[in-house]
Enzyme design. Sequence first.
Site, PDB file in Angstrom:
ATOM      1  N   HIS A 122      88.848  -1.573 -26.566  1.00  0.00           N
ATOM      2  CA  HIS A 122      88.383  -0.401 -27.315  1.00  0.00           C
ATOM      3  C   HIS A 122      87.732   0.612 -26.378  1.00  0.00           C
ATOM      4  O   HIS A 122      87.715   0.434 -25.161  1.00  0.00           O
ATOM      5  CB  HIS A 122      87.464  -0.815 -28.467  1.00  0.00           C
ATOM      6  CG  HIS A 122      86.256  -1.597 -28.056  1.00  0.00           C
ATOM      7  ND1 HIS A 122      85.289  -1.101 -27.200  1.00  0.00           N
ATOM      8  CD2 HIS A 122      85.844  -2.870 -28.387  1.00  0.00           C
ATOM      9  CE1 HIS A 122      84.335  -1.997 -27.028  1.00  0.00           C
ATOM     10  NE2 HIS A 122      84.642  -3.084 -27.721  1.00  0.00           N
ATOM     11  N   HIS A 149      85.159  -0.572 -23.730  1.00  0.00           N
ATOM     12  CA  HIS A 149      85.768  -1.200 -22.543  1.00  0.00           C
ATOM     13  C   HIS A 149      86.318  -0.117 -21.612  1.00  0.00           C
ATOM     14  O   HIS A 149      86.127  -0.171 -20.392  1.00  0.00           O
ATOM     15  CB  HIS A 149      86.927  -2.121 -22.945  1.00  0.00           C
ATOM     16  CG  HIS A 149      86.571  -3.166 -23.942  1.00  0.00           C
ATOM     17  ND1 HIS A 149      87.376  -3.476 -25.014  1.00  0.00           N
ATOM     18  CD2 HIS A 149      85.493  -3.997 -24.037  1.00  0.00           C
ATOM     19  CE1 HIS A 149      86.822  -4.456 -25.723  1.00  0.00           C
ATOM     20  NE2 HIS A 149      85.677  -4.776 -25.152  1.00  0.00           N
ATOM     21  N   CYS A 190      73.737 -16.548 -33.794  1.00  0.00           N
ATOM     22  CA  CYS A 190      74.666 -15.445 -34.093  1.00  0.00           C
ATOM     23  C   CYS A 190      75.971 -15.713 -33.378  1.00  0.00           C
ATOM     24  O   CYS A 190      76.018 -15.762 -32.142  1.00  0.00           O
ATOM     25  CB  CYS A 190      74.077 -14.105 -33.631  1.00  0.00           C
ATOM     26  SG  CYS A 190      75.303 -12.768 -33.720  1.00  0.00           S
ATOM     27  N   CYS A 197      77.144 -12.740 -30.996  1.00  0.00           N
ATOM     28  CA  CYS A 197      76.527 -12.730 -29.653  1.00  0.00           C
ATOM     29  C   CYS A 197      76.763 -14.057 -28.922  1.00  0.00           C
ATOM     30  O   CYS A 197      76.535 -14.143 -27.719  1.00  0.00           O
ATOM     31  CB  CYS A 197      75.020 -12.512 -29.760  1.00  0.00           C
ATOM     32  SG  CYS A 197      74.543 -10.907 -30.411  1.00  0.00           S
ATOM     33  N   CYS A 224      71.554 -10.204 -37.366  1.00  0.00           N
ATOM     34  CA  CYS A 224      71.567  -9.742 -35.977  1.00  0.00           C
ATOM     35  C   CYS A 224      71.835  -8.237 -35.980  1.00  0.00           C
ATOM     36  O   CYS A 224      72.811  -7.787 -36.602  1.00  0.00           O
ATOM     37  CB  CYS A 224      72.656 -10.467 -35.191  1.00  0.00           C
ATOM     38  SG  CYS A 224      72.973  -9.724 -33.572  1.00  0.00           S
ATOM     39  N   HIS A 281      75.373  -7.362 -34.882  1.00  0.00           N
ATOM     40  CA  HIS A 281      76.493  -7.840 -35.725  1.00  0.00           C
ATOM     41  C   HIS A 281      76.019  -7.948 -37.177  1.00  0.00           C
ATOM     42  O   HIS A 281      75.967  -9.049 -37.746  1.00  0.00           O
ATOM     43  CB  HIS A 281      77.002  -9.199 -35.210  1.00  0.00           C
ATOM     44  CG  HIS A 281      77.483  -9.149 -33.804  1.00  0.00           C
ATOM     45  ND1 HIS A 281      76.684  -9.475 -32.727  1.00  0.00           N
ATOM     46  CD2 HIS A 281      78.690  -8.764 -33.283  1.00  0.00           C
ATOM     47  CE1 HIS A 281      77.367  -9.312 -31.608  1.00  0.00           C
ATOM     48  NE2 HIS A 281      78.576  -8.883 -31.903  1.00  0.00           N
ATOM     49  N   LYS A 309      78.016   5.524 -36.637  1.00  0.00           N
ATOM     50  CA  LYS A 309      78.522   4.352 -35.917  1.00  0.00           C
ATOM     51  C   LYS A 309      80.017   4.187 -36.196  1.00  0.00           C
ATOM     52  O   LYS A 309      80.479   4.420 -37.309  1.00  0.00           O
ATOM     53  CB  LYS A 309      77.761   3.102 -36.383  1.00  0.00           C
ATOM     54  CG  LYS A 309      77.973   1.894 -35.503  1.00  0.00           C
ATOM     55  CD  LYS A 309      77.008   0.774 -35.886  1.00  0.00           C
ATOM     56  CE  LYS A 309      76.986  -0.307 -34.837  1.00  0.00           C
ATOM     57  NZ  LYS A 309      77.826  -1.397 -34.971  1.00  0.00           N
ATOM     58  N   LYS A 330      86.114   0.606 -38.437  1.00  0.00           N
ATOM     59  CA  LYS A 330      87.501   0.739 -38.912  1.00  0.00           C
ATOM     60  C   LYS A 330      87.531   1.217 -40.361  1.00  0.00           C
ATOM     61  O   LYS A 330      88.424   1.959 -40.754  1.00  0.00           O
ATOM     62  CB  LYS A 330      88.224  -0.596 -38.764  1.00  0.00           C
ATOM     63  CG  LYS A 330      88.596  -0.879 -37.321  1.00  0.00           C
ATOM     64  CD  LYS A 330      89.323  -2.200 -37.160  1.00  0.00           C
ATOM     65  CE  LYS A 330      89.635  -2.444 -35.684  1.00  0.00           C
ATOM     66  NZ  LYS A 330      90.038  -3.812 -35.415  1.00  0.00           N
TER      67      LYS A 330
END
Length: 506
Positions: free
Chosen positions: A17, A20, A125, A128, A143, A146, A296, A299
């Site tokens: 994504h 990266h 989590c 993580c 978390c 997430h 944020k 999708k």
Amino acid sequence: MKSYITTPIYYVNGSPHIGHAFTSVMADILKRNREALGYELMLSTGVDEHGQKNQEAAADLDMSVEEFLDMRGKEFRDVFDRLGIAYDYFVRTSREGHKTAVAGMEQSIFDKGLIVKKQYTGTYCKGCEEFKKESDLTEEGQCPLHPTMKVEQTDETNYFLKMEPYREKLLQHIADNPDFVQPEAFRNELKQMLAEPLEDLCISRPKTRVTLGVDLPFDPEFVTYVWFDALANYLTNIDWPQEGYEAWWAECEHLIGKDILKPHGVYWPIMLMAAGLPLPKKLSVHSHWVGAGGVKMSKSIGNVVDPIEVIEKLGVDALRWYLARNMRADSDSQISVDLITQSYNSELGNKIGNLLSRAAKFSKARFDGTVPAPGALSAEDEAIRKSVLEATSAMGDWINLADIPARMQSIITVADEMNNYFAEQAPWDLIKNEETRERCETVIYVTLDCLRVVMEALTQVIPTSAEKALRMLNAPEIARPWRPELDKLQGNGELGEIETLFPRVQ
């Protein structure tokens, strides 16, 4: 002179994504900058193939683990190749040499009595892949990284690395090496993490839960915790524990996102201290990308930016330029396909590409396919030449991660000045009279030579386009180490084929 730059290794449970793409493109820019200065470079990027998430992702696709890892590894590598990332080493943690070295590190720490086995009850989590304290969770008990993934209450026996014995030593290292974590906001955040006594770090997972990983050398019923295994890649890439890794390791800089500051700033240095190894030279930390309006990315909202989609619509350098130009060091930055398109059209297209096209086509048409030789320089010529040298000189110096956007701003500012100079000098009027023809030649030469300097600087950021521009100008080979220098274009020298560098995209 060496420089070793690393990106994190990326989990392969999902496709590559924009996050990266960003870290790896920035690493590539830093590599190209330091190569331009005459350094010998090592850039590593790659994939983290172990852990529970990857194991489950393979199962969800009904693939064997080996097939899944091969497929995902190839997908990441293909994206990085398309992004023009000149990595020297592509990490795969399933490599036998890596696994052997990780086990060796664990055994050496275990032999010092720093790893203990105990029962642990805590909140876990899966996103993580780590245990969380109450203070790490949101008010809703989730978390923060997430929020859509439920944390689990886990009660199991594991192996733990003693962290507290090294906390003060790590704080002292940070105090003694103010460059160790950059920018300062993240250094302060790390010091905050180390302000209270540290709990022991769980470094194993029972095979009843996770099998994809490095076996613990002192207990084959367990695999190594994915972070312990992943962090060691920075050493195994340069052949640790074999001799010869030291010269690279002494110059190692980790590029990381702010969400993984704790593993890189707390776990990793303490692992290294426990193993009796020196710490990396530097952690360069960046913030995150959010959608337009600061929302944020998700999708479900449909505001996710797919790097491949951008490359196919606008070309790789549109994306590289936007990423380099717009990330702020210690605050999140906005990105969308529309924002990238606007930046590409207005900055690369209108300000840089358009000036090159106009000046080079004019020169080719009016001066028999050549760059005209300059005559005497006017005050205006000297002023624009000075501006170009000043704007690009920082690209001939060592660039830190946080410096990149300001360096791009300097180039865009001087591109505006070059356009103003060209418009004010109006070579299309000067060419009409014999007595101003020589003045026209000088203006065209100055414009094209200044563009050459800018394009040489931009080979560090948008190499494909910059190199294409230099071929159009038939510019000489770029000297190493690089500094911006004027008057390198050959007067009366042939121009190459002129084409539109950044065709406008709707």
